[in-house]
Design a protein around this motif. Structure first.
Motif, PDB file in Angstrom:
ATOM      1  N   GLU A  89      12.728   0.386   3.219  1.00 27.63           N
ATOM      2  CA  GLU A  89      12.963   0.068   1.802  1.00 27.63           C
ATOM      3  C   GLU A  89      11.996  -1.004   1.302  1.00 27.63           C
ATOM      4  O   GLU A  89      11.664  -1.045   0.113  1.00 27.63           O
ATOM      5  N   SER A  90      11.595  -1.894   2.196  1.00 29.91           N
ATOM      6  CA  SER A  90      10.672  -2.974   1.811  1.00 29.91           C
ATOM      7  C   SER A  90       9.333  -2.839   2.523  1.00 29.91           C
ATOM      8  O   SER A  90       8.614  -3.823   2.695  1.00 29.91           O
ATOM      9  N   GLY A  91       9.013  -1.620   2.949  1.00 27.56           N
ATOM     10  CA  GLY A  91       7.741  -1.403   3.644  1.00 27.56           C
ATOM     11  C   GLY A  91       7.721  -2.005   5.027  1.00 27.56           C
ATOM     12  O   GLY A  91       6.653  -2.343   5.534  1.00 27.56           O
ATOM     13  N   ASN A  92       8.916  -2.137   5.648  1.00 26.02           N
ATOM     14  CA  ASN A  92       9.064  -2.737   6.974  1.00 26.02           C
ATOM     15  C   ASN A  92       8.512  -4.162   7.018  1.00 26.02           C
ATOM     16  O   ASN A  92       8.021  -4.617   8.046  1.00 26.02           O
TER      17      ASN A  92
END
Length: 204
Positions: free
Chosen positions: A32-35
């Motif tokens: 969700e946050s680009g890891n």
């Protein structure tokens, strides 16, 4: 979220546990946050950049993780309770005139106090005892004798007993808790400002 909500830590208790208080090393990121860690206000690291006599003004990230887990668990329970109230589900029975009545979710506290003050008093007492015995004062500076969120309550067994990865269960609990916090915020917003949340009925 049920089995992962009270997962035992992989290591035994020590005199002082210094958890991975570097926010970049903590479980919690996902696609969700680009890891990557999503912390636009830098709350997770601000305590490490303040020095001198003010170095304890802001809490350590361990305190913040404890708060996140606690609020997530409360909101997961609240979401289930809201859904139950919306469908008229109540605890059955009557004890000396004390009982619960079906009501709107936002009237639950007032209704419970009005019809079952004895039961509500027991609930508040239990909450107070749990909060009192688990209050993590040392977490503010990154100390403490347990990991954030570990209350030692394992009704479904630990990660090893369930054949699950500990970090995976931690991440599952965090994500479910975060979603529940957003959901409850949505319920409150829709109740106060009907039409403010898409897909929710205006009468919620």
């Amino acid at each position: 979220a049920s089995a992962s909500a009270f997962v035992a830590p992989r290591t035994g208790r020590a005199t002082t546990i210094r958890m991975a208080t570097d926010v970049n090393a903590m479980v919690g990121v996902g696609p969700e946050s680009g890891n990557k860690v999503w912390d636009p206000m830098s709350f997770g690291s601000i305590s490490k950049v303040i020095g001198g006599e003010h170095d304890t003004v802001m809490p350590d990230v361990k305190w913040l993780r404890e708060a996140e887990i606690k609020h997530g668990r409360v909101c997961m329970l609240a979401f289930v309770g809201t859904c139950a109230a919306a469908n008229g589900v109540v605890f059955p029975g009557d004890l000396g005139g004390f009982h619960y009545e079906a009501c709107k979710w936002y009237d639950g506290l007032a209704s419970g106090l009005a019809t079952n003050s004895f039961g509500m008093a027991q609930l508040f007492l239990a909450i107070g005892l749990i909060e009192g015995f688990s209050f993590p004062a040392e977490f503010w500076v990154g100390g403490g004798d347990r990991e954030a969120g570990d209350l030692g309550f394992l009704p479904f067994g630990d990660a090893a007993k369930n054949g699950r990865d500990f970090d995976e269960l931690q991440l599952s609990e965090l994500k479910n808790g975060r979603l529940a916090m957003i959901a409850m915020a949505g319920f409150f917003a829709q109740h106060q400002l009907p039409g403010s949340v898409p897909f929710l009925p205006p009468s919620i």
